[in-house]
Design an enzyme around this catalytic site. Structure first.
Site, mmCIF file in Angstrom:
data_model
loop_
_atom_site.group_PDB
_atom_site.id
_atom_site.type_symbol
_atom_site.label_atom_id
_atom_site.label_comp_id
_atom_site.label_asym_id
_atom_site.label_seq_id
_atom_site.Cartn_x
_atom_site.Cartn_y
_atom_site.Cartn_z
ATOM 1 N N GLN A 1 -4.405 -1.371 10.222
ATOM 2 C CA GLN A 1 -4.300 -2.719 9.933
ATOM 3 C C GLN A 1 -4.935 -3.909 10.974
ATOM 4 O OE1 GLN A 1 -2.690 -2.726 6.208
ATOM 5 N NE2 GLN A 1 -3.175 -4.356 7.034
ATOM 6 N N LYS B 1 0.621 -1.283 0.162
ATOM 7 C CA LYS B 1 -0.099 0.029 -0.176
ATOM 8 C C LYS B 1 0.839 1.332 -0.060
ATOM 9 C CE LYS B 1 -3.540 -2.366 2.265
ATOM 10 N NZ LYS B 1 -3.874 -2.958 3.698
ATOM 11 N N ASP C 1 -11.232 2.651 4.980
ATOM 12 C CA ASP C 1 -11.551 1.423 5.030
ATOM 13 C C ASP C 1 -13.218 1.146 5.267
ATOM 14 O OD1 ASP C 1 -9.554 -0.280 4.519
ATOM 15 O OD2 ASP C 1 -8.851 -0.399 6.778
#
Ligand SMILES: NC(=O)c1ccc[n+]([C@@H]2O[C@H](COP(=O)([O-])OP(=O)(O)OC[C@H]3O[C@@H](n4cnc5c(N)ncnc54)[C@H](OP(=O)(O)O)[C@@H]3O)[C@@H](O)[C@H]2O)c1
Length: 244
Positions: free
Chosen positions: A46, A2, A69
């Site tokens: 994460q 990413k 997200d």
């Protein structure tokens, strides 16, 4: 990966790596700092964290307008009520992939074998929307579902993310099904790394009967990254009052 994408796209990015022995407050302070930083339009946490970390609390600490997200309850609410703002990247990538390949979603029987917050639940809502890319009839299976193969064999589109390498073989799939493999697992291999990446679908068994199938690696993984960055651009527009 990413971070590499971010550099290639010419965006500014930060990777915040917190020592796993640090208390939750350190994570929350970092999120608050990023919420306040006008250079940062998108924040993700994460989901690989030590036991003492309350991941849900961390997600709720993110400014919902920076939650690229799409996991903050405010953004989940937008999706469930049919007014999506940020859709979790993996489901969004799957929808785009199906549309790009000309797979008819409206009216299709879609079976999703996964009910996680990042894959199955948001994907079910996304494909149920009364808009383009939606209007599917969705069945969601999980580890307590009775007779999973009976459900999957009726699918026009089958999406699998069971986190068990190559579990789904030709017993689960009928001729002509479109198969989307979300899984990323490691199996031992006689190569330099000692392993290779495989999906949750037994590709060699299913590929001959599927009308289309996504490979692993590649397939859903890169689409997830692309959609995350797309959400970040949407977030920047939102924060600068530019029409998204
Ligand atoms: N390609 C990408 O970008 C991407 C993104 C996200 C995840 N992934 C991969 O996708 C996989 C799933 O990720 P996740 O985070 O959603 O995992 P997860 O939270 O562990 O979810 C797995 C799901 O599969 C269900 N399941 C497990 N065994 C089953 C069985 N035998 N029959 C029916 N259902 C079963 C579980 O049911 P219960 O709910 O009952 O436990 C759960 O809903 C992993 O391999 C992950 O690495 C890939």
């Amino acid at each position: 990966m990413k971070q590499r994408d971010v550099r290639e796209l010419g965006m500014y990015g930060e990777e915040v790596d917190i020592d796993p022995t640090e208390p939750q407050t350190v994570l929350l302070e970092e999120i608050e700092r990023l919420n306040e930083d006008s250079r940062i339009h998108g924040i993700i946490v994460q989901d690989d964290y030590p036991d003492h970390v309350d991941w849900e609390a961390a997600i709720e600490a993110i400014d919902p307008r920076k939650d690229v997200d799409g996991l903050h309850p405010e953004n989940i609410g937008h999706l469930v009520t049919g007014r999506p703002r940020f859709v979790p990247a993996t489901p969004l990538g799957i929808q785009r992939l199906l549309e790009h390949e000309g797979v008819t979603i409206a009216g299709a029987d879609v079976v999703i074998v996964n009910r996680s917050e990042i894959v199955g639940k948001p994907l079910a809502h996304l494909l149920l929307q009364k808009t383009a890319g939606g209007n599917a009839t969705v069945t969601v299976c999980h580890s307590r579902t009775n007779d999973v193969p009976e459900k999957t064999r009726n699918a026009d589109i089958l999406v699998v993310g069971v986190d068990s390498p190559e579990l789904i073989d030709d017993f689960y799939v009928t001729q002509g099904t479109v198969v989307v493999d979300v899984g990323i697992g490691r199996v031992d291999a006689d190569n330099e790394k000692g392993y290779e990446l495989v999906g949750d679908v037994d590709f060699d068994a299913v590929e001959p009967i599927a009308s289309a199938i996504t490979p692993v690696p590649s397939g859903v993984g890169p689409m997830t990254r692309v959609m995350l960055h797309s959400n970040t651009v949407t977030a920047a527009r939102l924060q600068h009052d530019v029409d998204a």
